[in-house]
Design an enzyme around this catalytic site. Structure first.
Site, PDB file in Angstrom:
ATOM      1  N   GLY A   1      -2.664   4.169   8.450  1.00 17.15           N
ATOM      2  CA  GLY A   1      -1.806   3.004   8.520  1.00 17.15           C
ATOM      3  C   GLY A   1      -1.269   2.837   9.929  1.00 17.15           C
ATOM      4  N   GLY A   2      -0.685   1.678  10.183  1.00 18.74           N
ATOM      5  CA  GLY A   2      -0.026   1.451  11.462  1.00 18.74           C
ATOM      6  C   GLY A   2      -0.929   0.990  12.587  1.00 18.74           C
TER       7      GLY A   2
ATOM      8  N   GLY B   1       1.409  -2.349   4.407  1.00 14.62           N
ATOM      9  CA  GLY B   1       1.894  -0.973   4.349  1.00 14.62           C
ATOM     10  C   GLY B   1       3.132  -0.763   5.182  1.00 14.62           C
TER      11      GLY B   1
ATOM     12  N   SER C   1       0.838  -1.199   0.000  1.00 13.11           N
ATOM     13  CA  SER C   1       0.000   0.000   0.000  1.00 13.11           C
ATOM     14  C   SER C   1       0.874   1.250   0.000  1.00 13.11           C
ATOM     15  CB  SER C   1      -0.906   0.019   1.234  1.00 13.11           C
ATOM     16  OG  SER C   1      -1.536   1.278   1.355  1.00 13.11           O
TER      17      SER C   1
ATOM     18  N   ASP D   1      -6.869  -6.072   4.505  1.00  4.07           N
ATOM     19  CA  ASP D   1      -6.093  -4.835   4.605  1.00  4.07           C
ATOM     20  C   ASP D   1      -6.121  -4.313   6.040  1.00  4.07           C
ATOM     21  OD1 ASP D   1      -4.943  -2.347   4.403  1.00  4.07           O
ATOM     22  OD2 ASP D   1      -6.293  -1.593   2.865  1.00  4.07           O
ATOM     23  N   GLY D   2      -4.921  -4.231   6.642  1.00  3.53           N
ATOM     24  CA  GLY D   2      -4.797  -3.558   7.924  1.00  3.53           C
ATOM     25  C   GLY D   2      -4.105  -4.364   8.999  1.00  3.53           C
ATOM     26  N   GLY D   3      -2.986  -3.854   9.483  1.00  2.00           N
ATOM     27  CA  GLY D   3      -2.321  -4.455  10.630  1.00  2.00           C
ATOM     28  C   GLY D   3      -1.637  -5.780  10.359  1.00  2.00           C
TER      29      GLY D   3
ATOM     30  N   HIS E   1      -1.219  -1.199  -4.321  1.00  2.00           N
ATOM     31  CA  HIS E   1      -2.500  -0.841  -3.716  1.00  2.00           C
ATOM     32  C   HIS E   1      -2.538   0.657  -3.424  1.00  2.00           C
ATOM     33  CE1 HIS E   1      -6.150  -1.879  -1.394  1.00  2.00           C
ATOM     34  NE2 HIS E   1      -5.758  -0.957  -0.530  1.00  2.00           N
TER      35      HIS E   1
ATOM     36  N   HIS F   1      -8.523   1.357  -3.981  1.00  2.00           N
ATOM     37  CA  HIS F   1      -9.487   1.174  -2.893  1.00  2.00           C
ATOM     38  C   HIS F   1     -10.088   2.538  -2.576  1.00  2.00           C
ATOM     39  CE1 HIS F   1     -10.019   0.149   1.679  1.00  2.00           C
ATOM     40  NE2 HIS F   1     -11.178   0.295   1.056  1.00  2.00           N
TER      41      HIS F   1
ATOM     42  N   MET G   1     -12.091   4.808  -0.509  1.00  2.66           N
ATOM     43  CA  MET G   1     -12.714   5.084   0.791  1.00  2.66           C
ATOM     44  C   MET G   1     -13.308   6.485   0.723  1.00  2.66           C
ATOM     45  SD  MET G   1      -9.915   3.320   3.320  1.00  2.66           S
ATOM     46  CE  MET G   1      -8.553   3.406   2.148  1.00  2.66           C
TER      47      MET G   1
ATOM     48  N   ASP H   1      -4.753   3.554  -1.571  1.00  2.00           N
ATOM     49  CA  ASP H   1      -5.817   3.891  -0.628  1.00  2.00           C
ATOM     50  C   ASP H   1      -6.269   5.318  -0.862  1.00  2.00           C
ATOM     51  OD1 ASP H   1      -6.156   1.517   1.074  1.00  2.00           O
ATOM     52  OD2 ASP H   1      -4.055   1.859   1.595  1.00  2.00           O
TER      53      ASP H   1
ATOM     54  N   GLY I   1      -8.614   4.613   7.476  1.00  2.00           N
ATOM     55  CA  GLY I   1      -8.205   5.990   7.691  1.00  2.00           C
ATOM     56  C   GLY I   1      -6.718   6.172   7.872  1.00  2.00           C
TER      57      GLY I   1
ATOM     58  N   MET J   1      -8.699   8.341  -0.078  1.00  2.00           N
ATOM     59  CA  MET J   1      -9.544   8.838   1.009  1.00  2.00           C
ATOM     60  C   MET J   1      -9.931  10.284   0.744  1.00  2.00           C
ATOM     61  SD  MET J   1      -7.427   7.282   4.244  1.00  2.00           S
ATOM     62  CE  MET J   1      -6.542   5.725   4.103  1.00  2.00           C
TER      63      MET J   1
ATOM     64  N   MET K   1     -11.688  -5.266   5.703  1.00  2.26           N
ATOM     65  CA  MET K   1     -10.874  -4.328   6.479  1.00  2.26           C
ATOM     66  C   MET K   1     -10.616  -4.917   7.858  1.00  2.26           C
ATOM     67  SD  MET K   1     -10.085  -1.839   4.542  1.00  2.26           S
ATOM     68  CE  MET K   1      -9.300  -0.847   5.830  1.00  2.26           C
TER      69      MET K   1
END
Length: 219
Positions: free
Chosen positions: A144-145, A197, A8, A175-177, A33, A66, A68, A35, A142, A37, A137
């Site tokens: 990263g991290g 990411g 990402s 996607d995420g973590g 990817h 993606h 959002m 993101d 919103g 927003m 998700m």
């Protein structure tokens, strides 16, 4: 299938974007990817079709967009023109989800549907036979991290079961973590496209980080 890695660019260093994309290619990334927003559907504002167009000029990897954003149907054509190979929209932001998916497919690219951690799978069940991918998700969208939310795991398992039982052709994207310590488990329960990411861009060498992630799910 062998799971796909989709770095990402939300976590990339934009002062070195072309170089970092090349490092992703060298590390065996499968997709790039993006993101997107809008500051409305989620608090931050990231980037739009101009960045997608720039990325398209420096890589041959598929670009996975993606959205959002609210009213995503208004931005499908600009991202297609900018080079998107797939566009994913959120069930929570679409008043007429089936129509939006049809619009994406009419552009001859892949169509995906995403859902937030608190959104039940039942919200997207009627559309599963129409989409090419489902993006689960595993953090609240919103930033990263964030830490992986375990509620996503049950959704991945259920989707994998539905895919088998109903002979669905979709890919299960998450996607995420996701990082070296949990990617093996997430792939093991059915994830097929892994968005990464911070685990790729925020420490060490990008190419080595991707190689290490792939080693983990190949164990």
């Amino acid at each position: 299938m062998t799971p796909l890695l989709a770095p990402s660019l939300l976590s990339a260093d934009f002062t070195k974007l072309e170089d970092q994309i090349k490092q992703c290619e060298q590390g065996g990334a499968d997709w790039i990817h993006l993101d997107v927003m809008d500051g409305c559907f989620v608090p931050p504002i990231t980037f739009g079709p101009i960045i997608c167009q720039a990325v398209k000029k420096v890589t041959t990897l598929p670009i996975d967009v993606h959205l959002m954003i609210i009213e995503p149907e208004r931005q499908i054509e600009p991202f297609v023109q900018a080079g998107a190979d797939s566009v994913t929209v959120h069930v929570e932001s679409c008043n007429h989800l089936h129509r939006v998916i049809q619009t994406i497919h009419s552009k001859k690219i892949k169509a995906g549907v995403a859902l937030n951690p608190a959104t039940p799978l039942a919200m997207i069940e009627p559309i599963l036979s129409e989409v090419d991918l489902v993006l689960v998700m595993s953090v609240n969208p919103g930033w990263g991290g964030q830490q992986y939310l375990s509620v996503a795991s049950e959704k991945i398992r259920t989707l994998a079961q539905w895919k088998k039982e109903k002979n669905l052709k979709l890919l299960i994207e998450v996607d995420g973590g996701i990082h070296q310590n949990n990617i093996q488990e997430i792939v093991g329960i059915g994830a097929e496209v892994i968005v990464v990411g911070n685990a790729v861009f925020h420490h060490g060498n990008i190419q080595e980080n991707l190689n290490e992630l792939r080693k983990q799910f190949n164990k």
